[in-house]
Write a protein that holds these residues in place. Structure first.
Motif, PDB file in Angstrom:
ATOM      1  N   UNK A 220      80.370   6.864  51.246  1.00 29.88           N
ATOM      2  CA  UNK A 220      81.672   7.455  51.520  1.00 29.88           C
ATOM      3  C   UNK A 220      82.756   6.850  50.634  1.00 29.88           C
ATOM      4  N   UNK A 221      82.513   5.650  50.144  1.00 35.50           N
ATOM      5  CA  UNK A 221      83.480   4.991  49.275  1.00 35.50           C
ATOM      6  C   UNK A 221      83.255   5.342  47.814  1.00 35.50           C
ATOM      7  N   UNK A 222      82.006   5.537  47.412  1.00 36.30           N
ATOM      8  CA  UNK A 222      81.673   5.807  46.007  1.00 36.30           C
ATOM      9  C   UNK A 222      80.392   6.651  45.987  1.00 36.30           C
ATOM     10  N   UNK A 223      80.458   7.801  45.307  1.00 35.59           N
ATOM     11  CA  UNK A 223      79.266   8.657  45.256  1.00 35.59           C
ATOM     12  C   UNK A 223      78.739   8.842  43.834  1.00 35.59           C
ATOM     13  N   UNK A 285      75.135  -5.786  40.753  1.00 34.21           N
ATOM     14  CA  UNK A 285      76.443  -5.284  41.183  1.00 34.21           C
ATOM     15  C   UNK A 285      76.238  -4.368  42.386  1.00 34.21           C
ATOM     16  N   UNK A 286      77.126  -4.511  43.385  1.00 36.76           N
ATOM     17  CA  UNK A 286      77.089  -3.682  44.591  1.00 36.76           C
ATOM     18  C   UNK A 286      78.495  -3.124  44.816  1.00 36.76           C
ATOM     19  N   UNK A 287      78.566  -1.803  45.050  1.00 36.99           N
ATOM     20  CA  UNK A 287      79.829  -1.169  45.434  1.00 36.99           C
ATOM     21  C   UNK A 287      79.828  -1.071  46.951  1.00 36.99           C
ATOM     22  N   UNK A 288      80.811  -1.714  47.587  1.00 36.72           N
ATOM     23  CA  UNK A 288      80.809  -1.810  49.053  1.00 36.72           C
ATOM     24  C   UNK A 288      82.230  -1.948  49.566  1.00 36.72           C
ATOM     25  N   UNK A 289      82.336  -2.011  50.884  1.00 37.56           N
ATOM     26  CA  UNK A 289      83.611  -2.332  51.521  1.00 37.56           C
ATOM     27  C   UNK A 289      83.797  -3.844  51.548  1.00 37.56           C
ATOM     28  N   UNK A 290      85.043  -4.253  51.492  1.00 39.77           N
ATOM     29  CA  UNK A 290      85.325  -5.687  51.565  1.00 39.77           C
ATOM     30  C   UNK A 290      84.991  -6.219  52.955  1.00 39.77           C
ATOM     31  N   UNK A 291      84.657  -7.478  53.003  1.00 43.10           N
ATOM     32  CA  UNK A 291      84.374  -8.133  54.273  1.00 43.10           C
ATOM     33  C   UNK A 291      85.586  -8.942  54.717  1.00 43.10           C
ATOM     34  N   UNK A 292      85.701  -9.135  55.995  1.00 40.08           N
ATOM     35  CA  UNK A 292      86.841  -9.863  56.547  1.00 40.08           C
ATOM     36  C   UNK A 292      86.916 -11.259  55.939  1.00 40.08           C
ATOM     37  N   UNK A 308      89.169  -4.797  55.227  1.00 42.39           N
ATOM     38  CA  UNK A 308      87.843  -4.173  55.393  1.00 42.39           C
ATOM     39  C   UNK A 308      87.783  -2.724  54.929  1.00 42.39           C
ATOM     40  N   UNK A 309      88.931  -2.075  54.748  1.00 48.29           N
ATOM     41  CA  UNK A 309      88.950  -0.695  54.250  1.00 48.29           C
ATOM     42  C   UNK A 309      88.928  -0.648  52.723  1.00 48.29           C
ATOM     43  N   UNK A 310      89.139  -1.792  52.045  1.00 51.89           N
ATOM     44  CA  UNK A 310      89.144  -1.829  50.581  1.00 51.89           C
ATOM     45  C   UNK A 310      87.739  -1.589  50.031  1.00 51.89           C
ATOM     46  N   UNK A 311      87.681  -0.878  48.899  1.00 55.53           N
ATOM     47  CA  UNK A 311      86.430  -0.719  48.166  1.00 55.53           C
ATOM     48  C   UNK A 311      86.395  -1.778  47.071  1.00 55.53           C
ATOM     49  N   UNK A 350      91.127   9.220  48.913  1.00 58.04           N
ATOM     50  CA  UNK A 350      91.982   8.652  49.973  1.00 58.04           C
ATOM     51  C   UNK A 350      91.894   7.128  50.071  1.00 58.04           C
ATOM     52  N   UNK A 351      90.677   6.581  49.853  1.00 53.63           N
ATOM     53  CA  UNK A 351      90.521   5.131  49.931  1.00 53.63           C
ATOM     54  C   UNK A 351      91.298   4.424  48.831  1.00 53.63           C
ATOM     55  N   UNK A 352      91.223   4.956  47.611  1.00 54.69           N
ATOM     56  CA  UNK A 352      91.953   4.334  46.502  1.00 54.69           C
ATOM     57  C   UNK A 352      93.456   4.424  46.752  1.00 54.69           C
TER      58      UNK A 352
END
Length: 830
Positions: A220-223, A285-292, A308-311, A350-352
């Motif tokens: 959902x963050x990167x396709x 390299x991993x594209x993911x959501x940031x962790x707390x 946590x919503x950051x890519x 929307x995330x960016x």
């Protein structure tokens, strides 16, 4: 988005006679907002040519190094002899090709070049730097051209692109594709119906083995995620002048070849790229959501706490880049980077957008991702970048990593072939819709009278038939849509409410008031300033879900706060004598009012939903309010002038009544924010009963202090809805041809008796012969006694069928005085 026209012409065969301003007008007509057409280099003139340095003599004895140069400028100087030029730069040698401004030239800023004696030698021109010609920002010294660029004496205007037309386009959120030369060129090609050469259709490059390992952890963050490697890159390779010039015209500062190539491809194709130093990466390299609790120091040297919503793009060490926004400092390329990894991706728009706002980090990359980037571009754009890096900076292409989860594309849109024509009201020729949609890159399948349209990947804004109709209409020309004004239904004019509002506005404007329009938002501080009690109904205000200003989160329940703040602003700017009025709605919650529902947008609301929406709408009465401060009548040679008082506020309310044809009754009252002893209640008669419609008078001193108002500021507020209900049919006044009989009477009453009650008693007692009553004098003093006042009235009598006798006028006056004596205890003053 700055678009150099010469760069644009590389991708579209515009007619040679088309000027930049004509192109801008064409784009504007099609919906692109071209704000300016800048003529770069228009302030440069005269002979500026290529020269070859023949000899350099170092001059000594001066505070700084000075060189006397002999430069071959061919026949440009008219003699063919070498030109003698004094120069302080040290970054060139004998035999180098340089750019020379000869005497008679004029450089940016009005700097004129001439022959003059300096440092004991004659200098016949100037050897130029990039900064002096406004080519790009460069502090390295003068321009040294590559060998073989041109012969000495060659004109440098075209060679360096000194003169260029640049379009500055304000790209709206729905046209993200126009944030690239590719997108604007496609628009121009469709508008002029000429060939378009897609810069993304580059020759394929050779891929050597597997690329750097990468994966997508959140689809959902990167396709789409692509990495390409370049090895053996020459980090000292300079950016070619043509690329520097184009980037500078586009508004970007040249930095280094690797950075400049990524910026160039982004401007050319619209795909943001990022270059990592491969030696600084650790693990896949991993594209993911940031962790707390994660943090990242970005390229601007700011350490950012991640949400946590950051890519993020991460490796084994943690986050190394804020996806689509800005890279991390630890993995950036530097002057020693020879092993590069080029990243291109398709991130969630929307995330960016949320990331950019959250971190207040708006970049050229985020601008493009927010508006939607072509999902098919990462492979092509990364290939274009690698091709430029290897061709201009040496090295060789490395491996390719392409992570593509194969997200299903949108379903085709079915549209009637005549849909655009019906919307525009224009009879477009058959086949127009299919032709125009194919021009913007759509795949169109014609099925009789319908079209099955698949929008291109670079147009995510095309989602329904009306979007497609808009594309057809704008390419066919908005100016071709006929202007057909709507016909007013016969026999209909202004509604009674509209006529009332116009009459009231004209009346108050004629009385010297200026109309203003305030925002309908207030806060607790505004109501506190009005000295409104905690249980006052005006504090029961509707809170906005998303207020423009956190200090004003409520819809107004009175017009006064906006008017008072406008009054303060005017007085603070040197206008002490102010009379303002405003007509508008206030918003009063209804008892048991439910929350507003949110119907879907895929269909019309049902009857039940409409009823729920109606129930959630607050009561919205229309009111008129006025405020006064300073002098009501200015002083001058004609007199002393007069300050505005509570009486002027009451008179403003009476003006409203007169404009409506309604009698307003005035009685003493107490109501915040008015002074208790100088507040009037305003009544009108509706259906035989009196209705309170407002208040007028002088504001309480605590209110004037809270708002910063002048002392003795007066105000009135009237509810227009009951005033409208109180209106009767407007009748023309009867004009009598018989003379008027005037009788004056002075009555002594208690000080507490309002003048309005005395006047009402006089009117009732005088009967039908009374035409008008006017109070012309008020007296208090020893002659009438303490606690009493004298009110002097002028009574006008007239009959419609005869001339009144003195006895008849006197009898009517005496009858009026008798009723006043009975009602309010009035006594004739002796």
């Amino acid at each position: 988005m700055r678009v150099p026209v010469s760069w644009l012409r590389e991708y579209v065969d515009l007619p040679t006679e088309v000027t930049a301003r004509e192109l801008a007008a064409k784009l504007i007509a099609a919906g692109l907002e071209v704000e300016t057409v800048e003529e770069v280099g228009a302030d440069i003139s005269g002979p500026i040519v290529v020269g070859r340095v023949l000899e350099i003599e170092e001059l000594t004895g001066f505070k700084k190094p000075i060189r006397h140069c002999r430069v071959d400028v061919g026949a440009a100087n008219g003699s063919g002899e070498p030109q003698n030029i004094i120069c302080g730069a040290r970054n060139f040698s004998e035999g180098d090709l340089v750019v020379v401004s000869l005497p008679g030239a004029e450089l940016p800023g009005g700097f004129k070049i001439g022959a003059r004696k300096t440092y004991g030698r004659m200098s016949e021109g100037m050897i130029c730097s990039a900064s002096e010609l406004n080519l790009w920002e460069d502090h390295a010294g003068i321009i040294v051209l590559p060998e073989g660029t041109a012969e000495p004496g060659t004109d440098a205007f075209e060679l360096l692109g000194l003169r260029e037309d640049v379009l500055d386009i304000a790209v709206t959120p729905d046209r993200g594709y126009a944030l690239s030369l590719r997108g604007v060129a496609r628009e121009a090609a469709a508008l002029y119906e000429v060939d378009f050469r897609d810069p993304a259709e580059a020759e394929p490059i050779e891929e050597n083995g597997e690329g750097y390992p990468a994966e997508i952890a959140d689809i959902d963050a990167c396709d789409r995620f692509v990495l390409r490697e370049v090895s053996g890159f020459d980090s000292d390779a300079p950016t070619p002048m043509w690329m520097k010039r184009r980037l500078a015209l586009a508004g970007m500062r040249p930095v280094s070849l690797a950075v400049d190539v990524t910026n160039y491809v982004m401007w050319e194709l619209g795909q943001p790229l990022h270059a990592f130093d491969r030696t600084k990466l650790s693990g896949g390299i991993v594209v993911r959501r940031a962790e707390a609790g994660e943090r990242l120091e970005t390229l601007d040297h700011v350490v950012r706490d991640l949400d946590p919503d950051d890519i993020v793009i991460s490796d084994a060490s943690g986050p190394i880049s804020l996806a689509g926004t800005m890279g991390g400092l630890d993995s950036e390329i530097d002057d020693a980077s020879t092993e590069l990894v080029i990243e291109a991706a398709h991130f969630s728009a929307p995330n960016v957008a949320r990331m950019a706002r959250r971190h207040n980090l708006h970049s050229e990359a985020s601008r493009r991702f927010e508006r939607g980037v072509d999902r098919e571009l990462p492979l092509r754009a990364s290939a274009r970048a690698v091709e430029l890096l290897t061709r201009l900076g040496g090295g060789r292409p490395g491996g390719l990593t392409s992570v593509d989860p194969k997200v299903p594309g949108p379903a085709p849109i079915v549209i009637a072939e005549r849909h655009a024509a019906r919307i525009a009201g224009v009879d477009y020729p058959e086949g127009t819709a299919a032709r125009r949609l194919r021009q913007i890159g759509c795949e169109v399948v014609e099925e009789g009278d319908t079209l099955r349209v698949s929008p291109p990947s670079w147009r995510p804004d095309l989602t329904d038939p009306n979007d497609l109709a808009e594309e057809v209409i704008r390419y066919e020309g908005y100016e071709n849509i006929p202007s057909i004004p709507p016909r007013a239904p016969v026999g209909r004019g202004l509604s009674p409410g509209q006529r009332l509002r116009r009459a009231v506005g004209r009346a108050l404007a004629g009385a010297g008031f200026t109309e203003v329009l305030s925002y309908p938002f207030v806060g607790e501080r505004d109501l506190d300033g009005l000295q409104v009690e905690a249980d006052d109904a005006r504090r029961d205000a509707l809170r906005l879900a998303n207020p423009l200003n956190d200090d004003e989160p409520f819809l107004r329940t009175t017009l006064l706060p906006g008017l008072l703040k406008t009054l303060v602003r005017n007085v603070g700017r040197g206008f002490p004598d102010v009379a303002l009025f405003e007509m508008g709605l206030v918003y009063l919650p209804k008892e048991g009012m439910p929350a507003a529902p949110l119907p879907g947008v895929d269909r019309a609301p049902t009857a039940e939903e409409l009823a729920e929406l109606e129930a959630a709408i607050p009561h919205q009465p229309r009111r008129v309010a006025a405020v006064l401060a300073g002098d009501r009548e200015p002083a001058g040679w004609w007199g002393q002038g007069r300050a505005a008082t509570w009486a002027d506020a009451i008179e403003a309310a009476r003006e409203v009544g007169r404009a409506a044809g309604v009698e307003i009754t005035v009685r003493p009252g107490r109501y915040a924010p008015w002074h208790p002893g100088r507040c009037a209640e305003l009544y009108v008669t509706v259906d035989g009963g009196e209705v309170l419609v407002g208040h007028a008078g002088e504001l309480h001193p605590r209110v004037t202090k809270a708002y910063g108002l002048p002392a003795r500021t007066a105000a009135m507020e009237v509810d227009l809805d009951p005033v409208e209900r109180a209106r009767e049919a407007v009748r023309a006044p009867e004009v009598s041809t018989y003379p008027v009989a005037t009788q004056d009477v002075a009555l002594v009453v208690e000080t507490s008796v309002p003048a309005g009650e005395v006047e009402a008693a006089l009117r009732e007692g005088a009967g039908e012969l009374l035409e008008d009553v006017r109070l012309f004098d008020v007296y208090t003093g020893e002659q009438v006694g303490e606690g009493r006042k004298s009110l002097a009235y002028s009574l006008r009598f007239r009959a419609g069928d005869r001339t009144l006798t003195a006895e008849e006028a006197t009898a009517a006056r005496d009858a009026a005085v008798a009723v006043a004596a009975e009602r309010v205890g009035a006594v004739l003053r002796g």
